[in-house]
Design a protein around this motif. Structure first.
Motif, mmCIF file in Angstrom:
data_model
loop_
_atom_site.group_PDB
_atom_site.id
_atom_site.type_symbol
_atom_site.label_atom_id
_atom_site.label_comp_id
_atom_site.label_asym_id
_atom_site.label_seq_id
_atom_site.Cartn_x
_atom_site.Cartn_y
_atom_site.Cartn_z
ATOM 1 N N GLN A 9 2.957 3.166 7.713
ATOM 2 C CA GLN A 9 2.245 3.598 6.513
ATOM 3 C C GLN A 9 1.503 2.441 5.857
ATOM 4 O O GLN A 9 0.414 2.635 5.290
ATOM 5 N N SER A 10 2.054 1.236 5.930
ATOM 6 C CA SER A 10 1.397 0.084 5.309
ATOM 7 C C SER A 10 0.045 -0.201 5.964
ATOM 8 O O SER A 10 -0.944 -0.468 5.272
ATOM 9 N N LEU A 13 -2.470 2.444 4.908
ATOM 10 C CA LEU A 13 -2.950 2.225 3.546
ATOM 11 C C LEU A 13 -3.959 1.088 3.493
ATOM 12 O O LEU A 13 -4.979 1.170 2.786
ATOM 13 N N GLY A 199 -0.484 -1.106 0.301
ATOM 14 C CA GLY A 199 -0.148 -1.314 1.701
ATOM 15 C C GLY A 199 0.393 -2.704 1.968
ATOM 16 O O GLY A 199 1.354 -2.869 2.736
ATOM 17 N N GLU A 202 4.017 -2.793 0.657
ATOM 18 C CA GLU A 202 4.952 -2.126 1.565
ATOM 19 C C GLU A 202 5.167 -2.941 2.834
ATOM 20 O O GLU A 202 6.282 -2.989 3.372
#
Length: 237
Positions: A9-10, A13, A199, A202
């Motif tokens: 997910q980072s 993003l 992002g 994370e």
């Protein structure tokens, strides 16, 4: 220097936020929109006719700006590479300024026919030179420090914010008119910037979790290697 894993997910993003910020910069540049008057009286605007007459070759100017962006990105990468091994931001800035002065002197020697440009007069020119040296020196030192700490992407993401700051300063101090395109583009840039920063945050938290797990497993292995067996077989010959 940057991790790009599209399953994480980072990374999603960071990629999405970068594209959104670029889109916002295009909106600010290409779309003007209706004017928004903050004050009651509309300020006077600078006419672009003279600018169009003096610099008609927009394609060549755009090509130069594109090359400037490429070299600026390489500069951030090089600063990160050097700053992580050599922890002296002021000395790095001084060395880079030394070579930049040599390049600027060569370009000025080739581009200028008038020799009077080499002797600045005691006027606003000196103030501009001193202020420019102080401002560029501080900015480059901070950029080198930030590149060593956070990487080139973190520093480069602040470039689109300069467009928003320029619009705000122009409206506040220079009497420029705020247009709808600048407002929409600035909002899009801010959203993209926040997405990239989220992002990055994370990604750093994930990295800290992995490092803590590796440290915990290494401690367990060390403690297990120092344990003595409970039972020993003594063989008497």
């Amino acid at each position: 220097m940057e991790v790009l894993n599209m399953r994480a997910q980072s990374s999603l993003l960071k990629s999405l936020g970068t594209l959104v910020s670029i889109g916002g910069a295009f909106i600010v540049t290409l779309y003007q929109g209706m004017p928004i008057y903050i004050f009651s009286s509309s300020p006077t605007q600078f006419s672009l006719l003279n600018a169009n007459e003096t610099q008609p070759n927009w394609a060549l100017g755009g090509l130069y700006l594109f090359g400037s962006c490429i070299f600026l990105s390489l500069t951030y990468i090089t600063k990160t590479w050097i700053a992580r091994d050599f922890h002296s931001e002021i000395l790095i800035t001084m060395i880079s300024f030394f070579f930049e002065t040599i390049v600027a002197a060569i370009v000025t020697f080739l581009a200028e026919d008038d020799t009077s440009v080499w002797t600045p007069s005691i006027s606003i020119v000196w103030i501009a030179i001193l202020f420019g040296a102080l401002e560029v020196g501080v900015v480059n030192t901070v950029q080198t420090w930030a590149c060593g700490k956070k990487g080139p992407l973190f520093v480069a993401m602040f470039k689109p914010l300069q467009m928003i700051i320029a619009v705000v300063m122009g409206v506040s101090f220079l009497g420029d008119i705020l247009h709808l395109g600048s407002l929409i583009g600035g909002t899009v840039i801010a959203i993209g910037f926040y997405t990239v920063m989220k992002g990055k945050a994370e990604e750093e938290s994930e990295k800290e979790v992995v490092e803590s797990r590796l440290a915990y497993s290494s401690e367990e292995e060390d403690s297990a290697s120092h344990k003595e067996p409970l039972l020993r077989n003594n063989v008497n010959v």
